[in-house]
Scaffold this active site. Structure first.
Site: not given
Ligand code: CP
Ligand code: NVA
Length: 301
Positions: A102, A129, A132, A220, A260, A288
């Site tokens: 990530r 993502h 997700q 989101d 998400c 997930r």
């Molecule tokens: N939706 C998601 O990816 O959650 P986290 O940021 O908690 O991993």
């Molecule tokens: N768009 C959000 C998604 C989190 C799962 C971010 O990148 O923070």
């Protein structure tokens, strides 16, 4: 061995077969059927941003598959002190069997795949993502019994979630309408990909236009991780881009709401709509785990 760098790299067949596998793994886990398909394998999990669901689903998932998850925070890795990702990729490839990362830049994920010799899984970048969205598609199929022919709608920022949802929905036979303010559209090549599916993809300015006859409404946060300094600016830009009862009134009967998470009640979604659809949203969060296990099995095999 294969990577999941972005959803565009996976064909419709690969996406659907991963969803089938996720369903099977969920069934096996719920029924106590042993499924240690990754016994003896180690997954390195590099986090340069915070996470609840992604970290826990991959860590628990890898353990349930009989493998070993190794949490690698960028605060502790030399990558956080400037060691090139190209070197990190070549070193880690000699120790472990796969990497979930990530981070901010999509190019970092692509570089890991180019220089490493093990599967690389994108656990979120600013661009996309994919993990997700596999869990999201799994949740929709579980509740609605199909994906083909359903209409998804995304209200909000042209961000990582919108990008991957456009690809995931269209590749699985859904149509998708999105609504975002001017200047917050997804990148041009995602719009082009959308347009290549004809009227199955539509971009609107007004949320109600996108939500009309939707079977699934998705939203989101307005300010993603890394955009904290733009919070005030974005609150102004996204005013009116809220999933609320009024918006839900133009959707199809039985319309699902997905998020998400984490969610900001009172901003992109009201507390009322969130709680009315909490079962769907938390099933999505649980999925997930099952979807990420399917990705691990697919990528490691
Ligand atoms: N939706 C998601 O990816 O959650 P986290 O940021 O908690 O991993
Ligand atoms: N768009 C959000 C998604 C989190 C799962 C971010 O990148 O923070």
């Amino acid at each position: 061995m294969k990577h999941l760098l972005k959803l565009e790299d996976w064909s419709s067949e690969e996406i659907i077969s991963t969803l089938d596998l996720a369903d099977r793994l969920k069934y096996e886990q719920k029924n106590g059927i042993e499924h240690k398909y990754l016994a003896g394998k180690t997954l390195g999990m590099i986090f340069e941003k915070s996470s609840t669901r992604t970290r826990v689903s991959f860590e628990v998932g890898m353990t349930q598959l009989g493998g070993y998850p190794l949490f690698l925070s960028s605060n502790d890795l030399q990558i956080g002190r400037g060691e090139p990702v190209e070197d990190t990729a070549r070193v880690l490839s000699r120790f472990i069997d796969g990497i979930m990362i990530r981070t901010f830049e999509q190019s970092e994920v692509e570089a890991l795949a180019e220089y490493g010799s093990i599967p690389i899984i994108n656990g979120l970048t600013d661009y996309c993502h994919p993990c997700q969205v596999l869990a999201d598609l799994m949740t929709i199929r579980e509740k609605k019994g199909k994906l083909e022919g359903l209409k998804m709608c995304f209200i909000g920022d042209g961000n990582n979630m919108m990008n991957s949802l456009i690809v995931g929905a269209l590749r699985t036979g859904m149509s998708i309408s999105v609504a975002c303010p001017e200047g917050y559209e997804p990148p041009e090549h995602i719009l082009e990909l959308g347009k290549s599916f004809g009227d199955k993809f539509e971009l609107f300015r007004k949320p109600a236009d996108a939500a009309k006859n939707a079977d699934v409404v998705y939203t989101d946060v307005w300010a993603s991780m890394g955009q904290e300094s733009e919070k005030k600016l974005r609150e102004a830009a996204f005013e009116g881009y809220q999933v609320n009862d009024e918006l839900m009134s133009v959707t199809n009967e039985g319309c699902m709401v997905l998020h998400c998470l984490p969610a900001h009640r009172g901003e992109e979604i009201t507390a009322d709509v969130f709680e009315a659809h909490a079962d769907e949203i938390f099933e999505e969060a649980e999925n997930r785990l099952h979807a990420q296990k399917a990705v691990l099995v697919e990528c490691f095999k």
